[in-house]
Design an enzyme around this catalytic site. Structure first.
Site, PDB file in Angstrom:
ATOM      1  N   HIS A 113      -3.835  -4.807  -0.317  1.00  0.00           N
ATOM      2  CA  HIS A 113      -3.500  -5.437   0.990  1.00  0.00           C
ATOM      3  C   HIS A 113      -3.645  -6.826   0.596  1.00  0.00           C
ATOM      4  O   HIS A 113      -4.692  -7.408   0.802  1.00  0.00           O
ATOM      5  CB  HIS A 113      -4.168  -5.125   2.228  1.00  0.00           C
ATOM      6  N   CYS A 126       0.839  -1.242   0.207  1.00  0.00           N
ATOM      7  CA  CYS A 126      -0.060   0.050  -0.134  1.00  0.00           C
ATOM      8  C   CYS A 126       0.903   1.182   0.187  1.00  0.00           C
ATOM      9  O   CYS A 126       1.775   1.386  -1.071  1.00  0.00           O
ATOM     10  CB  CYS A 126      -0.911  -0.154   1.110  1.00  0.00           C
ATOM     11  N   GLU A 186      -2.596  -9.053   2.701  1.00  0.00           N
ATOM     12  CA  GLU A 186      -2.957  -9.785   4.014  1.00  0.00           C
ATOM     13  C   GLU A 186      -4.174  -9.666   4.198  1.00  0.00           C
ATOM     14  O   GLU A 186      -4.902 -10.400   5.060  1.00  0.00           O
ATOM     15  CB  GLU A 186      -1.970  -9.244   5.105  1.00  0.00           C
TER      16      GLU A 186
END
Lengths: 251, 201
Positions: free
Chosen positions: B177, B80, B179
């Protein structure tokens, strides 16, 4: 193109999922980690965890729940309910929340939104706004789980919150919450005309058809609890119906 | 195997840590440039503004450590704002110099599309690599519109095409993202960390 989001909501108290009608009459609805894992596997795009506990001890329990859910699922988690200070918000982010929702505390002190946004970025700041219809095109902001009327115009408050650094609005219809009568569509239309940030529609979902209506009335995302907790439908089923209605979803 | 995660301000690192720990990579969060220089795997996350992010990297001396890793092609993941910090500059913080390890500028999404871009959007790689076609979770107002020369990229559309990921050797930068991007994102982290060969079939 951004997809429409389906967001199951877990109301959590004492480490358990609970659900009520118009914020009252809570009943048990299972283990938060098991629920969250199942919803993520079904294709939930995000998860909202609302702390509906009453005491400080329960608040610590909520941070533990957030941490357990965080380890289990790899989609964004928003946590709200009783967040009154920056310290509390940071503790939830530390525990694994990706965004924090502020409600009553932001109404009482709007600068809290700005302070949190300055510290962690607007993408972490959600305004939880509970709106009660007062006839015509006026919705009043209610706080303290619906016990306090504020006299504030929900649309004006949302616009102010956007200016202060709110990234998203979790818009709950107090009149529809837990009733399964469908989302408050005029509220969604009015709100999406008033603010430019994403709106998560909440309160009243009973079917995929209700969700389609909400998404076609200005919501970017739809939140639901009862219909998923009661196993009436799954996130996967809802997404199939949304896709069939021509809405963009994450498969 | 261990991933060292750079602490930038008050960025939430729980999601990144949980994602690595799910497949057995341990994590630590550090402000020590020496530890990042020597790390097996280094992760530059980043939430907040470009200016604040750069200030934090410069104050800790982390700027040189990250730049050296990227230039040497050591396993480094930028997420990001982390991706944006690799660039020369950003519309978000005029006058602030980025790490400049990539010769590109970061610009704001055009008027007329929802900004910030919050939510899931489709990612399409233009070359085989760690990133498959799929949907990723984004939370950004700024982006890079062209990949720097020598880097392969994945592209996403939000008011026009932008670079949603780019990679060069063991350096991977994601505007989304990974994750928070479900199983699809988890696979990207595994491929990057474990240096899996890209299947040609």
């Amino acid at each position: 193109m951004l997809t429409r989001r389906i967001i199951p909501c877990l109301d959590v108290r004492d480490g358990r999922v609970v659900k009520g009608v118009r914020f009252a009459g809570l009943r048990d609805a299972g283990d938060p980690v098991a629920r969250a894992t199942a919803y993520a596997e079904q294709g939930a795009d995000e998860l909202v965890i609302l702390d509906v506990s009453a005491t400080a001890e329960d608040r610590d329990a909520c941070a533990r729940t957030v941490s357990l859910v965080r380890k289990a699922i790899a989609v964004p988690i928003t946590v709200g309910g009783g967040v009154r200070t920056i310290e509390h918000a940071l503790r939830l982010l530390e525990a694994g929340a990706d965004k924090v929702a502020l409600n009553t505390a932001a109404v009482e002190r709007p600068d809290l939104l700005r302070e949190l946004a300055d510290l962690v970025g607007t993408q972490c700041v959600v305004l939880a706004l509970d709106a009660a219809r007062q006839g015509g095109a006026f919705w009043e902001v209610v706080t303290r789980s619906g016990r306090s009327r504020t006299g504030l115009d929900a649309l004006e408050w949302a616009a102010q919150a956007q200016t202060l650094g709110t990234g998203e609005i979790l818009l709950t219809s107090w009149d529809r919450d837990g009733t399964r009568e469908g989302y408050d569509l005029p509220l969604l239309r009015a709100m999406s005309a008033r603010v430019g940030i994403p709106i998560i529609a909440s309160g009243g979902a009973d079917s995929p058809a209700h969700m389609i209506e909400a998404l076609e009335s200005g919501a970017d995302a739809v939140l639901a609890a009862s219909i998923f907790h009661d196993n009436d439908t799954t996130v996967a089923d809802v997404k199939r119906e949304l896709a069939a209605a021509g809405l963009e979803i994450r498969p | 195997m261990r991933a060292s995660i750079v602490r930038t301000g008050v960025a939430n690192t729980a999601s990144v840590r949980a994602a690595f720990e799910r497949f057995g990579v341990t994590t630590n969060v550090t402000t020590d440039p020496g530890a990042v220089r020597d790390a097996e795997l280094a992760v530059l996350p980043g939430v907040g503004s470009f200016g604040a992010g750069m200030r934090s990297l410069r104050e800790s001396g982390m700027d040189a450590a990250i730049t050296d890793r990227v230039r040497s092609g050591l396993p480094t993941l930028a997420i990001c704002l982390g991706l944006q910090l690799l660039a020369r500059e950003s519309d978000e913080s005029p006058g602030v110099r980025g790490l400049g390890v990539i010769d590109a500028a970061v610009t704001r999404f055009p008027d007329g599309v929802r900004t910030p871009q919050f939510g899931w959007n489709r990612v399409q790689p233009s070359a085989p690599g760690p990133v498959d076609t799929g949907h990723a979770y984004f939370a950004n107002s700024y982006r890079m519109t062209t990949a720097p020369s020598g880097w392969d990229a994945a592209i996403t559309d939000h008011g026009g095409p932008f670079v949603s990921a780019m990679w060069h050797g063991r350096v991977l930068a994601c505007q989304f993202h990974p994750e928070l991007s479900g199983q699809w994102g988890q696979r990207i982290l595994e491929r990057w960390a474990l240096a899996e060969e890209v299947s040609s079939c």
